[in-house]
Design a protein around this motif. Structure first.
Motif, PDB file in Angstrom:
ATOM      1  N   ASP A  99      19.787  10.575   0.592  1.00  0.00           N
ATOM      2  CA  ASP A  99      20.260  11.346  -0.562  1.00  0.00           C
ATOM      3  C   ASP A  99      20.887  10.462  -1.644  1.00  0.00           C
ATOM      4  OD1 ASP A  99      19.448  13.840   0.201  1.00  0.00           O
ATOM      5  OD2 ASP A  99      21.403  14.477   0.972  1.00  0.00           O
ATOM      6  N   TYR A 100      21.260   9.251  -1.283  1.00  0.00           N
ATOM      7  CA  TYR A 100      21.987   8.369  -2.203  1.00  0.00           C
ATOM      8  C   TYR A 100      21.112   7.252  -2.764  1.00  0.00           C
ATOM      9  CZ  TYR A 100      26.005  10.954  -0.717  1.00  0.00           C
ATOM     10  OH  TYR A 100      26.887  11.997  -0.493  1.00  0.00           O
ATOM     11  N   LEU A 101      19.811   7.332  -2.511  1.00  0.00           N
ATOM     12  CA  LEU A 101      18.894   6.272  -2.895  1.00  0.00           C
ATOM     13  C   LEU A 101      17.998   6.691  -4.057  1.00  0.00           C
ATOM     14  CD1 LEU A 101      17.669   5.259   0.702  1.00  0.00           C
ATOM     15  CD2 LEU A 101      19.688   4.416  -0.531  1.00  0.00           C
ATOM     16  N   LEU A 102      17.874   5.819  -5.049  1.00  0.00           N
ATOM     17  CA  LEU A 102      16.898   5.984  -6.119  1.00  0.00           C
ATOM     18  C   LEU A 102      15.946   4.797  -6.049  1.00  0.00           C
ATOM     19  CD1 LEU A 102      19.728   7.269  -7.258  1.00  0.00           C
ATOM     20  CD2 LEU A 102      18.482   7.352  -9.410  1.00  0.00           C
ATOM     21  N   VAL A 103      14.670   5.056  -5.766  1.00  0.00           N
ATOM     22  CA  VAL A 103      13.679   3.976  -5.743  1.00  0.00           C
ATOM     23  C   VAL A 103      13.299   3.678  -7.191  1.00  0.00           C
ATOM     24  CG1 VAL A 103      11.383   3.261  -5.002  1.00  0.00           C
ATOM     25  CG2 VAL A 103      12.848   4.553  -3.442  1.00  0.00           C
ATOM     26  N   THR A 104      13.580   2.466  -7.622  1.00  0.00           N
ATOM     27  CA  THR A 104      13.533   2.174  -9.059  1.00  0.00           C
ATOM     28  C   THR A 104      12.149   1.838  -9.586  1.00  0.00           C
ATOM     29  OG1 THR A 104      14.140  -0.112  -8.572  1.00  0.00           O
ATOM     30  CG2 THR A 104      15.927   1.412  -9.149  1.00  0.00           C
ATOM     31  N   HIS A 105      11.308   1.195  -8.749  1.00  0.00           N
ATOM     32  CA  HIS A 105      10.002   0.796  -9.279  1.00  0.00           C
ATOM     33  C   HIS A 105       8.959   0.758  -8.169  1.00  0.00           C
ATOM     34  CE1 HIS A 105       9.430  -3.498  -7.916  1.00  0.00           C
ATOM     35  NE2 HIS A 105      10.701  -3.332  -7.623  1.00  0.00           N
ATOM     36  N   GLN A 106       7.700   0.780  -8.600  1.00  0.00           N
ATOM     37  CA  GLN A 106       6.573   0.702  -7.676  1.00  0.00           C
ATOM     38  C   GLN A 106       6.108  -0.741  -7.596  1.00  0.00           C
ATOM     39  OE1 GLN A 106       4.874   3.283  -5.751  1.00  0.00           O
ATOM     40  NE2 GLN A 106       4.348   1.309  -4.857  1.00  0.00           N
ATOM     41  N   SER A 107       6.265  -1.348  -6.445  1.00  0.00           N
ATOM     42  CA  SER A 107       5.782  -2.713  -6.239  1.00  0.00           C
ATOM     43  C   SER A 107       4.269  -2.712  -6.074  1.00  0.00           C
ATOM     44  CB  SER A 107       6.438  -3.298  -4.979  1.00  0.00           C
ATOM     45  OG  SER A 107       5.802  -4.507  -4.600  1.00  0.00           O
ATOM     46  N   VAL A 108       3.642  -3.855  -6.360  1.00  0.00           N
ATOM     47  CA  VAL A 108       2.201  -3.957  -6.121  1.00  0.00           C
ATOM     48  C   VAL A 108       1.878  -4.219  -4.657  1.00  0.00           C
ATOM     49  CG1 VAL A 108       1.717  -4.743  -8.464  1.00  0.00           C
ATOM     50  CG2 VAL A 108       2.129  -6.428  -6.671  1.00  0.00           C
ATOM     51  N   GLU A 109       2.895  -4.507  -3.846  1.00  0.00           N
ATOM     52  CA  GLU A 109       2.658  -4.658  -2.408  1.00  0.00           C
ATOM     53  C   GLU A 109       2.152  -3.326  -1.841  1.00  0.00           C
ATOM     54  OE1 GLU A 109       3.186  -7.212   0.114  1.00  0.00           O
ATOM     55  OE2 GLU A 109       2.956  -8.426  -1.695  1.00  0.00           O
ATOM     56  N   PRO A 110       1.004  -3.304  -1.179  1.00  0.00           N
ATOM     57  CA  PRO A 110       0.442  -2.028  -0.696  1.00  0.00           C
ATOM     58  C   PRO A 110       1.366  -1.281   0.255  1.00  0.00           C
ATOM     59  CG  PRO A 110      -0.760  -3.919   0.199  1.00  0.00           C
ATOM     60  CD  PRO A 110       0.118  -4.448  -0.866  1.00  0.00           C
ATOM     61  N   GLY A 111       2.151  -1.996   1.031  1.00  0.00           N
ATOM     62  CA  GLY A 111       3.076  -1.351   1.951  1.00  0.00           C
ATOM     63  C   GLY A 111       4.171  -0.570   1.266  1.00  0.00           C
ATOM     64  N   HIS A 112       4.417  -0.868  -0.013  1.00  0.00           N
ATOM     65  CA  HIS A 112       5.500  -0.186  -0.707  1.00  0.00           C
ATOM     66  C   HIS A 112       5.177   1.287  -0.933  1.00  0.00           C
ATOM     67  CE1 HIS A 112       8.494   0.281  -4.204  1.00  0.00           C
ATOM     68  NE2 HIS A 112       9.173   0.215  -3.083  1.00  0.00           N
ATOM     69  N   SER A 113       3.934   1.586  -1.265  1.00  0.00           N
ATOM     70  CA  SER A 113       3.539   2.996  -1.433  1.00  0.00           C
ATOM     71  C   SER A 113       3.727   3.771  -0.141  1.00  0.00           C
ATOM     72  CB  SER A 113       2.082   3.092  -1.884  1.00  0.00           C
ATOM     73  OG  SER A 113       1.917   2.555  -3.170  1.00  0.00           O
ATOM     74  N   ILE A 114       3.370   3.150   0.971  1.00  0.00           N
ATOM     75  CA  ILE A 114       3.545   3.778   2.281  1.00  0.00           C
ATOM     76  C   ILE A 114       5.031   3.985   2.560  1.00  0.00           C
ATOM     77  CG2 ILE A 114       3.234   3.436   4.779  1.00  0.00           C
ATOM     78  CD1 ILE A 114       0.671   1.798   4.005  1.00  0.00           C
ATOM     79  N   ALA A 115       5.834   2.977   2.245  1.00  0.00           N
ATOM     80  CA  ALA A 115       7.278   3.043   2.512  1.00  0.00           C
ATOM     81  C   ALA A 115       7.963   4.099   1.652  1.00  0.00           C
ATOM     82  CB  ALA A 115       7.919   1.675   2.286  1.00  0.00           C
ATOM     83  N   THR A 116       7.612   4.172   0.357  1.00  0.00           N
ATOM     84  CA  THR A 116       8.259   5.161  -0.519  1.00  0.00           C
ATOM     85  C   THR A 116       7.870   6.578  -0.123  1.00  0.00           C
ATOM     86  OG1 THR A 116       6.483   4.875  -2.157  1.00  0.00           O
ATOM     87  CG2 THR A 116       8.504   3.626  -2.507  1.00  0.00           C
ATOM     88  N   GLU A 117       6.622   6.755   0.300  1.00  0.00           N
ATOM     89  CA  GLU A 117       6.191   8.083   0.753  1.00  0.00           C
ATOM     90  C   GLU A 117       6.953   8.486   2.013  1.00  0.00           C
ATOM     91  OE1 GLU A 117       2.106  10.429   2.102  1.00  0.00           O
ATOM     92  OE2 GLU A 117       1.954   8.539   0.988  1.00  0.00           O
TER      93      GLU A 117
END
Length: 347
Positions: A280-298
């Motif tokens: 609840d206290y986290l804001l993901v600021t940007h989308q990295s080009v690392e493919p794992g980042h999309s999986i992690a943010t989802e």
């Protein structure tokens, strides 16, 4: 050592509703400031304030080495970790530039550099001199994993006590995309091939090798997907653990955390495994080009605020996004309402 119990309050949804209604009275068409309105409501709920502030920001950069670099999974040798830390301390790195731009307090923390770096401004929280090669053995002991989280927690509290109103977390550690890829693969049940990226710039041949090394490492270590301490112990990431601890400290204190890229989001997933309320206290600021980042943010349930094709780490994406988040708070504080401006609202 016994693991700390974290007391993270729920966000104040009532204030969120009040702020949402107030935003609709500002001199603009309803919803016309898009995600800025959503960010303002989120920050109000996080801080329990109708007019939340995010200044001054604080930045913590955790640095540590990784034994997995012995397997040739990175474009750079592990010595670069210490060299880059000296660059941070001398003010020459990207995070220094962006930190100065936003007027942030910046601390660099040695939580596991393989060398014994000495510098007046380097914070010493070293747990061990780098992790072990997790292809061949656990990265660290369970006790060291807990100690790294605790070190990050204490550094988070220390920064918050200086009066910062939001926390940006960054990292430096050659080899840390390998640890992050392994952890995200286990947490998401995605194949390593779908998670791994080219990190700091490895070749296609090195990419194939990196996937094979991480896949074999997971098979060898058999980490418990439901035990974040076990995950860190077997596949970490001293700096990954440290950032997770700092996130937990910020959430306890109702301080928003601006989450950077792939490595930092991996820490966020581990923090969420330790205490689900931290999300609840986290804001993901940007989308990295690392493919794992999309999986992690989802997996984290978050939508990144910007996408500039970044993949540097250090907290740079979060620092660059900070003015957008600050704009959301200024919209609340400084915009006139239709009533106060004497403007006729729509019927």
């Amino acid at each position: 050592m016994s693991q700390r119990i974290y007391f993270i309050p729920e966000r104040n949804r009532d204030i969120g509703k009040q702020v949402s209604a107030y935003i609709n009275t500002l001199t603009k068409p309803i919803g016309s400031l898009g995600r800025l309105e959503e960010i303002a409501i989120n920050l109000a709920e996080i801080k329990g304030e109708h007019f939340p502030s995010v200044t001054k920001p604080g930045i913590l950069v955790f640095a540590a080495d990784h034994g997995i670099t012995e397997e040739g999974v990175s474009a750079y040798p592990k010595e670069v970790t210490e060299q880059m830390v000296l660059n941070f301390l001398n003010g020459g790195a990207a995070i220094n530039v962006f930190s100065r731009q936003i007027g942030a307090l910046l601390e660099i923390i040695d939580i596991g550099i393989a060398a014994d770096s000495k510098h007046d401004r380097l914070v010493n929280r070293k747990i061990r001199r780098g992790t072990a090669n997790f292809l061949k053995e656990d990265a660290m002991s369970l006790e060291q994993a807990e100690a790294a989280i605790e070190a990050g927690y204490l550094e988070g509290l220390r920064m918050i006590k200086k009066g910062v109103q939001c926390l940006i977390l960054g990292e430096m550690g050659i080899g840390n995309t390998s640890s992050s890829s392994a952890i995200v693969s286990v947490l998401s049940n995605e194949s390593v091939n779908n998670v791994v990226g080219h990190g700091t710039g490895i070749t296609s041949e090195q990419f194939v090798h990196k996937v094979a090394v991480i896949t074999q490492s997971i098979e060898q270590r058999k980490p418990n997907r439901n035990d974040p301490i076990d995950l860190i112990s077997k596949l970490g990431g001293l700096e990954i653990a440290g950032m997770a601890g700092a996130m937990l400290a910020a959430a306890e204190q109702r301080i928003p955390v601006l989450v950077d890229g792939f490595i930092c989001t991996t820490s966020a997933l581990l923090a969420k495994e330790i205490n689900a309320n931290v999300a609840d206290y986290l804001l993901v600021t940007h989308q990295s080009v690392e493919p794992g980042h999309s999986i992690a943010t989802e997996l984290l349930g978050k939508e990144p605020i910007i996408n500039l094709g970044l993949r540097l780490g250090e907290g740079t994406g979060a620092a660059v996004a900070f003015p957008i988040i600050q704009s959301a708070t200024l919209m609340l504080k400084e915009m006139a309402t239709f009533s106060s401006a004497g403007i006729t609202d729509k019927n």
